[in-house]
Design an enzyme around this catalytic site. Structure first.
Site, mmCIF file in Angstrom:
data_model
loop_
_atom_site.group_PDB
_atom_site.id
_atom_site.type_symbol
_atom_site.label_atom_id
_atom_site.label_comp_id
_atom_site.label_asym_id
_atom_site.label_seq_id
_atom_site.Cartn_x
_atom_site.Cartn_y
_atom_site.Cartn_z
ATOM 1 C CD GLU A 72 23.085 -41.752 44.393
ATOM 2 O OE1 GLU A 72 24.117 -42.341 44.766
ATOM 3 O OE2 GLU A 72 22.535 -41.973 43.309
ATOM 4 C CD GLU A 312 56.804 -70.503 41.734
ATOM 5 O OE1 GLU A 312 57.843 -71.089 42.098
ATOM 6 O OE2 GLU A 312 56.346 -70.587 40.582
#
Length: 479
Positions: A72, A312
């Site tokens: 491919e 956080e």
């Protein structure tokens, strides 16, 4: 090469290391030596990359030359596509350790006659193998080779002949194939003549992409049968076996400080066991991050390498905020003892976070790990999924005798019934709960040890305050 005795067998089964991190643990040694392995899956799941990594790692780590035959991608396209992963195909080819051959197969040129065969492919492949003494071969992808054949008898015959020729050649082969609608491959035949079949899956759930790997079959060998998360990052493919490690790790009797004197006094031993896992829970504003940073600071003062995951706050925000309570982390960050990794959980799936943790642990080799807060992980996974990830993390930390400190956000007014707590509380060795309450019309804070494996501890809530010098006991000293 690894030799594994097959169950109830008299001859050993040879296995070749795959070069895929974590996969050899699942396959109990690697891919079958001298036999074909089929890697199948939908577009974009990583089949070609799997084949390239199998060859490159074989060359670099095991000195086994390889051949990549593509039906491919051209040689140039393939080299460019994997260069960002650090796979030097051009260099390895120049050193005659790797041979890449692009074979263009036109569907319109394939004639369906009884005389159809792969003789031309065999000649090219045989020359490529012999020219560099190849031990590994990749064929990518097989449907391009057989896409023009609709006669099932011819297709089956040529498939069997190809696989038998590869076995007789004695090379370990990876063959990639596109997944079919009703079978593992488009033709539905390759999986039956392959000695090992590995299925790669790429799925998206709740806008989070995840990849899974499953070993469908492995002739002559035991293997893991679950679905295993795998990742593709700048170092290639990594598989994460989710089964927990055995509970056979050694333990330490050494006592270390939490970094908070009044918290140490809650334990009769004056601290916690080295290598234990500590869970700190509480609602917003109960000083969880301050306690986590205090723990990290104490570790650095013991000259221990400390890894801090902040889900956080950014690194700079964390450093600035902690200075306001007398916790100077920047000094240890600059000295190299401390490393802060700040990232939003929603950036990737749970598996990526787990792999990031494991890779940073391998790279940084910390003696203390802090994760603040683990409850943020629930935004990208269920309670059971988060628990599975944390089991792996805690087991890894315990095996390496690494101190672990986890914080978890709970809803105000809830404690043991909170989902985040239920996900990990039974795994932790020590559980401390922080709460806010009103005392004489003033907001106060309490800490309480809910459990501490292997040591006696104070059971009643103890008041504490946060000051410019950190966490202190607000009660006057007894005379």
């Amino acid at each position: 090469m690894i030799i594994v005795m097959a169950k109830n067998a008299t001859t050993p089964l040879s296995k070749t290391p795959s070069g895929i991190s974590g996969l050899d643990e699942v396959t109990q040694g690697g891919l079958p030596t001298g036999r074909p392995t089929l890697i199948c899956g939908s577009a974009g799941c990583g089949k070609t990359l799997f084949g390239v990594q199998f060859l490159v790692k074989g060359i670099l780590d095991y000195n086994e030359p390889g051949v990549f035959m593509s039906f491919e991608e051209t040689v140039k396209d393939l080299s460019v596509n994997v260069k960002s992963l650090g796979f030097p195909l051009d260099k390895l080819a120049a050193e005659k350790k790797l041979r890449i051959d692009y074979v263009r197969v036109e569907r319109s040129e394939i004639e369906e006659t009884g005389e159809y065969d792969l003789e031309g492919i065999f000649i090219r492949l045989n020359h490529a193998i012999d020219s560099i003494g190849a031990k590994r071969v990749v064929l990518d992808t097989i449907e391009s080779l057989f896409g023009g054949i609709e006669n099932a008898a011819i297709l089956r015959s040529e498939l069997r002949r190809l696989f038998q020729w590869l076995r007789e050649k004695g090379v370990t082969v990876v063959i990639t194939g596109e997944r079919g609608e009703k079978a593992l491959t488009r033709q539905g035949l390759e999986e039956y003549v392959s000695d090992c079949v590995i299925l790669l899956d790429f799925r998206v759930a709740d806008q989070i992409a995840t990849r899974r790997l499953r070993i469908v079959k492995y002739r002559g060998s035991e293997h893991g049968t679950n679905e295993y998360p795998f990742l593709i990052d700048d170092q290639g493919i990594s598989v994460i076996p989710i089964t927990s490690l055995q509970l056979n790790h050694s333990v330490s009797k050494e006592i270390i400080s939490t970094g908070i004197p009044m918290a140490d006094k809650l334990f009769d031993s004056g601290g916690v066991f080295k290598g234990s896992s500590l869970l700190l829970t509480g609602s917003a504003g109960t000083a969880k991050t301050i306690m986590a940073s205090s723990f990290a600071l104490a570790s650095c003062k013991r000259n221990e390498r400390t890894l801090y995951f902040s889900y956080e706050e950014s690194k700079e925000q964390l450093l600035r905020n902690m200075m306001s309570v007398g916790i100077n982390l920047r000094t240890h960050l600059q000295s190299g003892l401390l490393r802060v990794q700040s990232v939003r959980p929603s950036l990737s799936g749970l598996e990526m976070h787990l792999m990031m943790i494991l890779k940073l642990m391998e790279e940084f080799k910390p003696q203390t790990v802090v994760i603040d807060p683990i409850s943020s992980l629930l935004s990208i996974g269920s309670i059971s999924e988060v628990r599975d990830i944390l089991i792996r993390v805690i087991d890894m930390l315990k095996t390496k005798k690494i101190n672990a400190f986890f914080t978890s956000l709970t809803q105000a007014g809830s404690s043991v019934d909170d989902s985040t707590v239920l996900a990990v509380s039974s795994l932790a060795d020590i559980w401390i709960e922080l709460t806010n309450d009103c005392r004489e019309q003033q907001l106060g804070r309490n800490m309480r040890v809910i459990k501490a494996r292997g040591m006696s501890h104070e059971m009643q809530p103890q008041p504490f305050s946060t000051t410019s010098k950190g966490i202190i006991d607000p009660r006057p000293l007894k005379k």
